[in-house]
Design a protein around this motif. Structure first.
Motif, PDB file in Angstrom:
ATOM      1  N   MET A  39       0.824  -1.196  -0.251  1.00  0.00           N
ATOM      2  CA  MET A  39      -0.033  -0.111   0.054  1.00  0.00           C
ATOM      3  C   MET A  39       0.882   1.175  -0.169  1.00  0.00           C
ATOM      4  O   MET A  39       1.884   1.372   0.669  1.00  0.00           O
ATOM      5  CB  MET A  39      -0.813   0.041   1.391  1.00  0.00           C
ATOM      6  CG  MET A  39      -2.112   1.040   1.036  1.00  0.00           C
ATOM      7  SD  MET A  39      -2.962   0.977   2.680  1.00  0.00           S
ATOM      8  CE  MET A  39      -3.097  -0.613   3.310  1.00  0.00           C
ATOM      9  N   THR A  50       3.150   0.707  10.984  1.00  0.00           N
ATOM     10  CA  THR A  50       2.999  -0.049   9.990  1.00  0.00           C
ATOM     11  C   THR A  50       4.204  -1.283  10.127  1.00  0.00           C
ATOM     12  O   THR A  50       4.023  -2.288   9.590  1.00  0.00           O
ATOM     13  CB  THR A  50       3.625   0.575   8.810  1.00  0.00           C
ATOM     14  OG1 THR A  50       5.014   1.148   9.051  1.00  0.00           O
ATOM     15  CG2 THR A  50       2.728   1.538   8.185  1.00  0.00           C
ATOM     16  N   LEU A  98      -3.243   5.499   2.368  1.00  0.00           N
ATOM     17  CA  LEU A  98      -3.351   5.851   3.857  1.00  0.00           C
ATOM     18  C   LEU A  98      -4.071   6.895   3.762  1.00  0.00           C
ATOM     19  O   LEU A  98      -4.384   7.092   5.348  1.00  0.00           O
ATOM     20  CB  LEU A  98      -1.986   5.460   4.475  1.00  0.00           C
ATOM     21  CG  LEU A  98      -1.192   4.052   4.458  1.00  0.00           C
ATOM     22  CD1 LEU A  98      -0.071   4.415   5.186  1.00  0.00           C
ATOM     23  CD2 LEU A  98      -2.134   3.134   4.963  1.00  0.00           C
ATOM     24  N   ILE A 125      -3.634   7.677  13.638  1.00  0.00           N
ATOM     25  CA  ILE A 125      -2.127   7.812  13.876  1.00  0.00           C
ATOM     26  C   ILE A 125      -1.885   9.200  14.291  1.00  0.00           C
ATOM     27  O   ILE A 125      -0.868   9.476  14.932  1.00  0.00           O
ATOM     28  CB  ILE A 125      -1.316   7.117  12.530  1.00  0.00           C
ATOM     29  CG1 ILE A 125      -1.730   5.546  12.431  1.00  0.00           C
ATOM     30  CG2 ILE A 125      -0.127   7.688  12.476  1.00  0.00           C
ATOM     31  CD1 ILE A 125      -1.439   5.124  11.288  1.00  0.00           C
ATOM     32  N   GLU A 148       9.730   0.270   3.224  1.00  0.00           N
ATOM     33  CA  GLU A 148       9.910   1.099   2.294  1.00  0.00           C
ATOM     34  C   GLU A 148      10.462   2.186   2.796  1.00  0.00           C
ATOM     35  O   GLU A 148       9.843   2.809   3.983  1.00  0.00           O
ATOM     36  CB  GLU A 148       8.533   1.641   1.681  1.00  0.00           C
ATOM     37  CG  GLU A 148       7.782   0.227   0.624  1.00  0.00           C
ATOM     38  CD  GLU A 148       6.898   0.692   0.004  1.00  0.00           C
ATOM     39  OE1 GLU A 148       6.700   1.823  -0.260  1.00  0.00           O
ATOM     40  OE2 GLU A 148       6.019  -0.311  -0.483  1.00  0.00           O
ATOM     41  N   TYR A 167       6.754  11.302   5.229  1.00  0.00           N
ATOM     42  CA  TYR A 167       5.385  10.632   5.823  1.00  0.00           C
ATOM     43  C   TYR A 167       4.390  11.059   4.840  1.00  0.00           C
ATOM     44  O   TYR A 167       4.243  12.342   4.297  1.00  0.00           O
ATOM     45  CB  TYR A 167       4.977  11.806   7.012  1.00  0.00           C
ATOM     46  CG  TYR A 167       3.574  11.570   7.714  1.00  0.00           C
ATOM     47  CD1 TYR A 167       3.239  10.254   8.319  1.00  0.00           C
ATOM     48  CD2 TYR A 167       2.610  12.435   7.674  1.00  0.00           C
ATOM     49  CE1 TYR A 167       2.010  10.032   8.906  1.00  0.00           C
ATOM     50  CE2 TYR A 167       1.471  12.332   7.966  1.00  0.00           C
ATOM     51  CZ  TYR A 167       1.007  11.021   8.824  1.00  0.00           C
ATOM     52  OH  TYR A 167      -0.228  10.794   9.553  1.00  0.00           O
ATOM     53  N   LEU A 168       3.368  10.054   4.511  1.00  0.00           N
ATOM     54  CA  LEU A 168       2.472  10.183   3.327  1.00  0.00           C
ATOM     55  C   LEU A 168       3.033  10.706   2.251  1.00  0.00           C
ATOM     56  O   LEU A 168       2.396  11.411   1.352  1.00  0.00           O
ATOM     57  CB  LEU A 168       1.227  11.051   3.824  1.00  0.00           C
ATOM     58  CG  LEU A 168       0.622  10.481   5.215  1.00  0.00           C
ATOM     59  CD1 LEU A 168      -0.694  11.570   5.233  1.00  0.00           C
ATOM     60  CD2 LEU A 168       0.147   9.223   4.990  1.00  0.00           C
ATOM     61  N   ILE A 183       8.623   2.713   6.601  1.00  0.00           N
ATOM     62  CA  ILE A 183       7.440   2.301   6.792  1.00  0.00           C
ATOM     63  C   ILE A 183       7.321   0.647   6.462  1.00  0.00           C
ATOM     64  O   ILE A 183       8.002   0.001   5.600  1.00  0.00           O
ATOM     65  CB  ILE A 183       6.268   2.616   6.370  1.00  0.00           C
ATOM     66  CG1 ILE A 183       6.107   2.847   4.892  1.00  0.00           C
ATOM     67  CG2 ILE A 183       6.142   4.250   6.910  1.00  0.00           C
ATOM     68  CD1 ILE A 183       4.771   3.251   4.128  1.00  0.00           C
ATOM     69  N   TRP A 184       6.485  -0.252   7.195  1.00  0.00           N
ATOM     70  CA  TRP A 184       6.140  -1.528   6.925  1.00  0.00           C
ATOM     71  C   TRP A 184       7.518  -2.416   7.422  1.00  0.00           C
ATOM     72  O   TRP A 184       8.265  -1.768   8.167  1.00  0.00           O
ATOM     73  CB  TRP A 184       6.121  -2.124   5.472  1.00  0.00           C
ATOM     74  CG  TRP A 184       4.835  -1.305   4.913  1.00  0.00           C
ATOM     75  CD1 TRP A 184       4.650  -0.208   3.976  1.00  0.00           C
ATOM     76  CD2 TRP A 184       3.465  -1.072   5.340  1.00  0.00           C
ATOM     77  NE1 TRP A 184       3.772   0.192   3.616  1.00  0.00           N
ATOM     78  CE2 TRP A 184       2.786  -0.482   4.673  1.00  0.00           C
ATOM     79  CE3 TRP A 184       2.765  -2.008   6.256  1.00  0.00           C
ATOM     80  CZ2 TRP A 184       1.372  -0.177   4.846  1.00  0.00           C
ATOM     81  CZ3 TRP A 184       1.315  -1.661   6.710  1.00  0.00           C
ATOM     82  CH2 TRP A 184       0.781  -0.729   5.776  1.00  0.00           C
ATOM     83  N   THR A 219      -5.313   7.254   9.321  1.00  0.00           N
ATOM     84  CA  THR A 219      -4.167   8.219   9.421  1.00  0.00           C
ATOM     85  C   THR A 219      -4.735   9.127  10.467  1.00  0.00           C
ATOM     86  O   THR A 219      -3.826   9.586  11.349  1.00  0.00           O
ATOM     87  CB  THR A 219      -4.048   9.000   7.873  1.00  0.00           C
ATOM     88  OG1 THR A 219      -4.205   7.830   6.971  1.00  0.00           O
ATOM     89  CG2 THR A 219      -3.074   9.949   8.003  1.00  0.00           C
ATOM     90  N   HIS A 242      -4.525  -1.332   8.728  1.00  0.00           N
ATOM     91  CA  HIS A 242      -4.389   0.058   8.100  1.00  0.00           C
ATOM     92  C   HIS A 242      -5.737  -0.131   7.129  1.00  0.00           C
ATOM     93  O   HIS A 242      -5.600   0.982   6.361  1.00  0.00           O
ATOM     94  CB  HIS A 242      -3.045   0.002   7.478  1.00  0.00           C
ATOM     95  CG  HIS A 242      -1.955  -0.053   8.276  1.00  0.00           C
ATOM     96  ND1 HIS A 242      -1.712   1.358   8.938  1.00  0.00           N
ATOM     97  CD2 HIS A 242      -0.898  -0.493   9.101  1.00  0.00           C
ATOM     98  CE1 HIS A 242      -0.904   1.122  10.041  1.00  0.00           C
ATOM     99  NE2 HIS A 242      -0.416  -0.108   9.918  1.00  0.00           N
TER     100      HIS A 242
END
Lengths: 202, 682
Positions: free
Chosen positions: A1, A77, A6, A58, B175, B179-180, B168-169, A55, A84
């Motif tokens: 993802m 994560t 997210l 979080i 990865e 952030y986002l 993340i993950w 999100t 999620h």
């Protein structure tokens, strides 16, 4: 993802009870180390948010603990028990790690997927059930095992798995623990050692 | 101080040193990806494995503290196999796209796989693929190539102070991202391109424009701010292809700011490549001779005190010196360099230098910032401050508008009157200053151009004297300049009594006005004068001039620059100026001959000798001076008017930056403007 997936716009805020509980969690740690409470807070946020972390949730936890958003995202994560994406009302987590697998977890998975008509990792169309595969649930002595809400359902057979799902659908109360009449993790058919001792005590 | 044996050789290293550092001290090369001496230790690439006797398995030398009596081997079959194994792991998921990868030719993974790998792969399986991230207009990402060394994450959080980058993950699915996938919002972001040991993060503007081996490399000095970062211009033909930092521990360490790294496309755009003369209201291209003729005509019968000049932020000392010589020969002394109106006193050199030195910031334990925004006015000074805050617990207080300096700052409000109460000892900051062992203050242009600039300078000086900012081997009084030319100009004495205000008041009397590359100040007061603009870019200054003379950008001439510390540095000529443009000093030299009063030098060396007569220190290169402390400033009451600071036009602060499309994109990205190129837009 990807990160973009997210993204969400809804808002999140702890209920007064959860807020009080979260303050208690933070107090467990020295002042200035409130970030240590990130995992319990995320769990509670997930519970409050119908089983998954948006999100907004979080970011709420990040603000709550005065942490950079990315640091909370990394934690959320990394651990697989944070979801999620939205999950069903009942999340059935079936263990498929070696002991359960040796005791027939493949059949349990087959029974559950057949009964619900969804694959592992999917949610039913009515939003009632989500099937998840989990790693060792730590209840190997009662393998195979699944977890629903906060209870374990052990010593499963394909039939008992189907029955559990049927009962959930019917809204019946479930009996947690071994499904084959066994008491906790005692041997099947009752204790075999210290039996005299138990009698004398009794 | 542990002593250990590396490949049979005994070495003694500092306490706290790692095995890797000990190996390097013994001359053994250790391959690495995640380890970087300026970042915290991660130990996650495993490439630095070495053999330690009595250890059951190879050890990661970057993360293992050196201990007394350790016996380390780096050249055994065991180590070779360990490295081959790690390299094989790293390459499992790394794509074989070196031929189309911008990092090719300067890639750590490529080099080390040749040196330490087996040369073949045993894997038949598919490689994992990762979606690329959009983290802004500067950094191109190919995340499939990422080997998860986390250097970029550690740099962002530790050095740049940008917390929203991370991974993340987990495991196979890890990865690295912001952030986002937001903007990597830092003025230091470009450094992750250098840090990335593979081609995961490469320069977006430089993408696919050149290969590292076809570039000519010229080491020079940056002029985007007054820090004087050491840089390398990589050129191909007559084109600057990219800018990279050059290691200088005393100034920029091995970082440079994004403006320094990415202004280079501005060197190729909006250039003045021939002289222009205004005829019937319009600028028309002419030959050099015609331009000089027009100037000569304008100067006819003009008295010395009717001629004035200003110098811009990127002027080299040679040009300023020649301009000064030209004006003096015509009987004028009116050259001003303090365009913002900063009340700088030129009598005492220590009063306008960054005396602590940039490296010296690391020793300070208290810093009072007055009317400066170091993050945007001198990014590398700010990162040094951040380093001192993070590593040594430097406490920073700020008088001026509230700032986000990437570290926590004690805000004392924007009223400069607070300096009066600090000086009298009533303020909390006074106590902190008193307690500090090595206190420093940074006086910005925002404070010096304030209505009470002179009084603020005097107060700052008195604070320095009162609170032990001046001690043996320590000078905590600092002025933060934003223009590369400023200190050099002040050393040459390019100031007018009464500052810019006096020059403006005198405007009606000025018949001829020389402008050496100043485009940011409102000079409309001189609209009645005959304006001569000498500069490299067609910006505001050229637009309003009567004669435009094409000069050279810093990359096209060898020039002397003095940074804010007073350190004299010399830039090098990397490319040639476009068209008929000339080196600025030679323009003044040529014109002086036209008016029959030739300046007494024929080349740069002769000019420098003459310049050294005026200011002898220009011949001492690359050394931070210790300027003598003395009385300066004039005591007065401070007017209670809020301080302002510069930096709001960070990406547009000079003509080169304004001509740069890359920096314009940065500004848009920061302001959240996303421009999609379409057939009719962009």
């Amino acid at each position: 993802m990807t990160g973009a997936a997210l993204k969400s716009t809804e808002t999140f805020e702890f209920t007064p009870e959860n807020n009080e509980w979260a303050q208690g969690q933070i107090k467990k740690y020295p002042e200035g180390k409130q970030a240590s409470a990130v995992m319990p807070l995320l769990h509670r946020a997930q519970e409050q948010n119908n089983g998954w972390l948006s999100t907004a949730a979080i970011e709420y936890v990040a603000d709550y603990l005065d942490m950079p958003k990315m640091r909370v995202m990394e934690v959320a994560t990394f651990y697989t028990m944070y979801n999620h994406k939205p999950v069903g009302k009942h999340v059935i987590e079936i263990c498929t790690t070696t002991p359960c697998w040796l005791r027939g977890s493949d059949d349990i998975v087959a029974a559950a997927t057949d009964e619900l008509g969804v694959k592992m990792g999917q949610t039913t169309d009515d939003g009632e059930f989500t099937l998840l595969e989990v790693e060792c649930a730590g209840a190997c002595v009662n393998a195979p095992v699944c977890a629903i809400h906060k209870e374990y359902y052990e010593d499963l057979t394909p039939d008992s798995m189907r029955q559990i799902i049927k009962d959930l659908k019917a809204g019946k109360e479930l009996k947690a623990g071994p499904q084959n009449g066994r008491h906790r993790s005692e041997p099947l058919g009752g204790p075999t050692t210290l039996a005299d001792f138990v009698k004398a005590e009794g | 101080m542990p002593t250990l044996t590396v490949n049979g050789q005994e070495v003694t290293v500092e306490d706290g040193a790692t095995v890797l550092q000990a190996c390097e001290a013994a001359g053994a090369e250790i391959p690495r990806f995640c380890y970087h001496e300026r970042l915290s230790i991660a130990g996650n690439c495993r490439m630095c494995l070495v053999e330690m006797e009595k250890a059951p398995k190879p050890i990661a030398s970057c993360a293992m503290p050196a201990g007394d009596g350790m016996v380390i081997h780096t050249d055994t079959e065991y180590v070779k196999k360990a490295r081959e194994g790690v390299m094989e792991f790293l390459l499992i998921n790394h794509p074989l796209d070196c031929p189309i990868c911008d990092q090719g030719g300067e890639c750590d993974l490529q080099d080390q796989s040749v040196a330490y790998g087996t040369g073949e792969s045993r894997y038949q399986e598919n490689k994992r693929a990762v979606n690329d991230k959009d983290i802004g207009p500067l950094i191109s990402t190919t995340m499939t190539r990422c080997i998860h060394c986390m250097r970029c994450v550690r740099f962002s959080t530790e050095v740049a102070g940008f917390q929203e980058m991370g991974s993340i993950w987990r495991g196979e699915h890890t990865e690295v991202t912001t952030y986002l996938e937001g903007l990597l919002d830092s003025e230091m972001s470009g450094n992750v391109i250098d840090l990335c040991p593979v081609g995961a993060l490469t320069s977006k503007p430089y993408a696919f424009t050149a290969r590292s081996w076809e570039l000519k490399k010229v080491e020079t000095v940056d002029v985007m701010d007054a820090v004087g970062s050491n840089i390398r211009l990589d050129t191909r033909g007559n084109e600057v292809m990219r800018v990279l930092p050059v290691l200088n521990e005393e100034i920029n360490e091995e970082w440079i700011s994004d403006k320094t790294r990415f202004h280079y496309d501005g060197l190729k755009k909006r250039r003045l490549d021939r002289p222009y003369v205004r005829k019937s209201g319009k600028l028309q291209a002419v030959e050099w001779g015609d331009a000089f003729l027009a100037m000569q005509k304008a100067l006819k019968g003009v008295k010395g005190d009717q001629i004035a000049a200003v110098v811009g932020p990127m002027a080299d000392m040679e040009s300023m010196f020649a301009l000064k010589g030209l004006l003096n020969s015509m009987g004028s002394e009116k050259i001003e360099s303090r365009l913002c109106g900063a009340e700088i006193d030129t009598k005492v050199r220590a009063s306008y230098l960054f005396n602590t030195t940039i490296e010296g910031i690391e020793q300070a334990d208290y810093c009072l910032i007055i009317g400066a925004n170091p993050r945007l006015e001198a990014t590398l000074v700010n990162s040094r401050l951040r380093k001192a805050v993070v590593e040594n617990g430097l406490a920073v207080a700020n008088v001026g508008p509230e700032l986000d300096l990437t570290f926590s700052v004690n805000e004392l409000g924007d009223d400069p009157k607070v300096l009066e109460s600090i000086l009298s000892g009533d303020h909390d900051a006074a106590k902190a200053l008193k307690k500090a062992k090595k206190p420093m203050l940074i006086l910005g242009e925002g404070a010096l151009r304030h209505k009470s600039g002179k009084a603020i300078l005097a107060h700052a000086r008195d604070i320095a004297d009162t609170y032990g900012l001046i001690a043996d081997g320590w000078n905590g009084f600092n002025v933060l300049h934003s223009a590369a030319s400023q200190v050099g100009a002040l050393d040459l004495g390019l100031t007018v009594e009464g500052n810019m205000a006096a020059l403006r008041d005198d405007a009606a009397n000025i018949k001829v006005f020389f402008n050496l590359g100043e485009d940011d100040t409102d000079l409309s007061a001189f609209n009645k004068s005959f304006k001569i603009y000498i500069g490299s870019h067609g910006d505001a200054g050229a637009a309003s001039a009567d004669v435009v003379l094409p000069g050279s950008a810093y990359s096209e001439k060898s020039g002397t620059y003095i940074n804010m510390e007073g350190r004299v540095q010399r830039s090098a000529k990397a490319v040639f100026a476009p068209g008929a443009a000339r080196e600025d000093w030679s323009i003044f030299r040529a014109f002086s001959e036209v008016i029959g009063n030739a300046l007494p030098y024929n080349d740069l060396n002769e000019l420098r000798k003459h310049m050294a007569d005026v200011c002898p220190h220009v011949m001492t290169l690359d050394v931070a001076p210790t300027a003598e402390w003395n009385k300066f400033g004039r005591k007065a009451k401070i007017a209670g008017e809020a301080l302002s600071v510069g930096g709001d036009n960070y990406y547009r602060s000079n003509p080169i930056a304004r001509a740069s499309k890359i920096l314009a994109d940065c500004e848009n990205a920061r302001n959240g403007i996303i421009e999609e190129a379409t057939g009719t837009n962009g």
